[in-house]
Enzyme design. Sequence first.
Site, PDB file in Angstrom:
ATOM      1  N   ASP C 419      32.899  18.222 -19.015  1.00  0.00           N
ATOM      2  CA  ASP C 419      33.218  17.832 -20.360  1.00  0.00           C
ATOM      3  C   ASP C 419      32.648  18.832 -21.279  1.00  0.00           C
ATOM      4  OD1 ASP C 419      33.482  16.628 -22.931  1.00  0.00           O
ATOM      5  OD2 ASP C 419      32.901  14.753 -22.121  1.00  0.00           O
ATOM      6  N   HIS C 420      33.266  19.475 -21.771  1.00  0.00           N
ATOM      7  CA  HIS C 420      32.711  20.515 -22.562  1.00  0.00           C
ATOM      8  C   HIS C 420      31.940  20.031 -24.017  1.00  0.00           C
ATOM      9  CE1 HIS C 420      31.587  24.708 -23.475  1.00  0.00           C
ATOM     10  NE2 HIS C 420      32.816  25.394 -23.141  1.00  0.00           N
ATOM     11  N   ARG C 421      32.081  18.976 -24.364  1.00  0.00           N
ATOM     12  CA  ARG C 421      31.268  18.464 -25.317  1.00  0.00           C
ATOM     13  C   ARG C 421      30.039  18.215 -24.936  1.00  0.00           C
ATOM     14  NH1 ARG C 421      34.813  13.225 -26.702  1.00  0.00           N
ATOM     15  NH2 ARG C 421      34.377  13.092 -24.176  1.00  0.00           N
TER      16      ARG C 421
END
Lengths: 372, 326, 447
Positions: C419-421
């Site tokens: 999850d790039h967040r």
Amino acid sequence: MSKQAKPSPSRAQAEDANAAGVLDREVAEEASQSQLEQEHEARKEEQKNRVEEVDRDLLLNLLYQMILIRRFEEKCAESYSLGKIGGFCHLYIGQEAVAVGAISAIEKDDYVLTSYREHGQALAKGVSADEIMAELYGKAGGCSSGKGGSMHLFDRDVNFLGGHAIVGGQIPLATGVAFAAKYRGTDRVALCFFGEAAVNQGAFHESLNLAQLWKIPCIYICENNQYGMGTALKRAMSLQDVWQKACSYEVMSEVVDGMDLLAVREAVLRAVERGRKESLPTFLEIRTYRFMGHSMSDPGNYRTRAEIEKYQERDPVKLFTASLKEQGIIDDAGVQEIESRVREEVERSVRFAEESPEPDPKELYTHVYKEQ
Amino acid sequence: MAVITIREALNQALAEEMRRDENVFLMGEEVAAYQGAYKVTKGLLQEFGEKRVIDTPIVELGFAGLGVGAAMAGLRPVVEFMTFNFSILATDQIINSAAKMLYMSGGQFNIPIVFRGPNGSAFQVSSQHSQALESWYAYFPGIKVVMPSTAADAKGLLKSAIRDDNPVIFMEQERMYGNKGEVPEDEDFTIPLGVADIKREGKDATIVARSLMVPVALKAAEELEKQDVSCEVIDPRTIRPLDIETIINSVKKTNRLVIAEESHPFCGVAAEISAEVMERAFDYLDAPVRRVTGADVPMPYAKNLENLAIPGVKQIVDAVREVAYI
Amino acid sequence: MATQVVMPKLSPTMEEGQLARWLKKEGDKVSMGEPLAEIDTDKATMEMQSLGNGVLRKILIQEGESAPLGQIIAIIGEPDEDISALLAQAQSGASASSDKASSKAAPEEADAGEAPSAAQQEASGGEAPEPSSGNGAGARQDGSADGGRLVVSPIAARMAAEAGINLRSLTGSGPSGRIIKRDIEEAIKAVGAQAKEAPARSLRAVEPTTPAQQPEITGASPYRDEPMSEMRRVIARRLVTSIGPIPHFFLTTEIEMDNVAEMRASIKALDPELKISVNDIIIKVAAAALIEHPQVNASFQEKTIRYYERADIGVAVAIEDGLITPVIRSADRKSLSQIAAEVRELAERARSRRLKPEEYTGATFSISNLGMFGITEFTAVINPPEAAILAVGEMKPVPVVRNGQVVTRQIMRVTMSCDHRVIDGATGAQFLQTFKRILENPLYLIV
């Protein structure tokens, strides 16, 4: 009510008659009416002399204001019935001479406070017809930004300090305004208008007492139109000579024929002089009559058609017009010219009100508190 | 800082503001020659003269309305009610005129006026002289309601109230006029309206109290400290506008809330605070919000009954123990 | 007074339930708390208990039929009681929950006003066991909880949800059995104490990293929430607008598994009974790597990023008509043998759909292994709110060049979806580096 509980016979008869809408107090009123008419005849004679004393331009201007109020109120009745004006709408038709005569006797920076029947006083004090109509329409361009409505017209620029909608509520306020004028060392006075029914309120008595006690230059103008809503004066007041109330407080008082513009003007001029020179209050009982109902929703069953017609014979607008014509101040063409200027002003006010935007929704929350 | 009584603090505030602004004047029953029914206006007639310190007849409606009118025309009246019980006669002018004038005139006429006097119970003066009316006045938008509990607050808040451009109901407490406290001597000392004061910090329960209930709540907190319960005591000082943030933040920390008030419970300020806390801090509550209020009866005369009608230390202690589940 | 039996909410995501089996038939006597039926939810088959005493008068849905939450599915009453009105109501499709008059015995609901509202449960993030679901396995604390309503203070409900404590396992110490903050604090303390006091197990085969800590850990991992940096917020916002609510990216690496294979052989030699799979070792290694890289053992929480203290590993298990991910709690603190045993036991119950909701929710990281299907490499979809999932391919001999020589090695390809967040490329890569390093030299697990 009379069927359920039987009060005294006379009371019951009166109520039955009232319910049937045929109540006629002609007989009871005869004495005071004829007295009033005699006074009126006498004053009409005097008016001749007064007209001669007053500047011609001023007379024409006063006539303009009388007609303006009459036509403005007729337009209000029309707009109200079209649903353009909401809430309560109390018309001034029949009483024009009081506002115009009284306010013509003061200066621009003197103060006026009045009740909820105040379109006439507002126009006479110089609030623009446009802004009054827009206020009645509930528009942003109204003199109270659409937040006050018919009963709460305000205009700081011309010292018009409001229509107040609690009977008698403006009387202590006007007393305080005049108190402040004196406190600050000015010679300004405050005119305070109210109906005869307000005289029964404690606020009236407390105020007159304070005004005489503290020498406050407030001019109390009781517009006695003989009905507090639908209740006749004699059904509401034990001492019916209203002007006598002021005697309790040693306040100078006078009775004035409210159908005679110049009589009103002269009485107020005397009161203003007393206020400015001696810093004393005055109480004026100005006898008048409203031709319309208490408000637009008045069923009118408490007085007879005949009674209204009798007063309409002494319509203050007609009377003043006739006097000016008699004196050669104006002719029919001149009256027509005034009528057409008035029509233009009233029509313009309706256009202004129609075109003015509704208040912005965010205005709901403004003016609750003044920001420091 | 000088240690003075609340009475003296109020007197200083009046004198300083009257010196500062010629438009400020004082009006009420017995404020001048008599020197004030509770001596709050002592010496002011001598300093400022009859023009600015005015004895009125007993006509609450009349002089309240006259004050509002004077404020419309630019003065800054301070109107004393001998007690707020008598202000009931004047409510037409306070509520129908003062509170609404700015709004219904579309922002043209603000009313810079202070109505002040003692509110709440005194000592055995029975039903008509012992009423706490803050929730009445706080109900209306357009009015501010201030209730100091210490000498410093009394002075700082009264000065702010007089300088405020809106109608302010300033409620003192007869039983507290003689309470002493440190007060800054600086003439510019003011306390902003609408800011609560944390009178004592704590972590286990929050007690919100105002006016007469503040010293009572502080005593209760001391008592509870001995029982190992740490209480935070918050005095909102201004009822409207209410500094609800400070209360919410405290409740988020302590999870428990007791509100003490001298007034009747029904539709009271405590009821309002509980509703706000329920709406805004529900998830932080560990117990139902508890109110400790004056009895829901007219005030009796007999000493023992009067004592039963006014909340004391024990009721607050019990309420805190209840919400802290002890 | 007759009691309506409604389709209960038995899992956090359940919207309707299928009646698997009635355990009572019409005319049977039932008493409160007695099992009444088995319900298939979207995740598991659960027992539903009776909330009333009397006789099972009427069964309104048959085995195999489904009903939405709150629908009346049976009526319990006295043998001679007139239930026609209730029947009419049930047949008109009314749900019991929307009809006060028909609810359970009113006097027992006396303090219903103190029970948490639906809104409050919603506010508690939906993770809390549903107090009003009533029909679950909960033991009633006292009279007040009759009717299945838990009485719990708002803050206690929230704390329990955050700490993963099952409110039904607690006895409230407040008035009328209300569960209050103190009860949750004590429950949290008890879990911690249990973890510390648990006696060390006898060690078998390969030792875990910290032999002293082998607790039977239930409950979700503790965590801390840290405010997000502005940069992180911007990354999150921008990437979400780019690809869906969870901006995935993928990192693949190759791992030499020869040493792992060797280790498995050694363990087997040591104790033939001990069945440790490669996947068990992968779980253990992933857990160890997660503890070293807390940035990956995290989740996105809108305003904060949540970092978990322990590695609760979800293991994807294929079941007949879907997929479920039982959770190995605190895999970092468990021995390989414990992990192996737990995985087997959970997988078995998963296949027979007997997992409890708390056994398949709340992982901090997941692993999906399709090696047994001959898949060499694939990408898996993140199971929110976790920040990553590891897709494990087949382990097979591959010719590679080592020191200039072509040799064969057991190679396994893994792909991590991130999850790039929460996770950036480099952070994910560092995690995989550690993962690879340990797996290639499993001795790291004990040194």
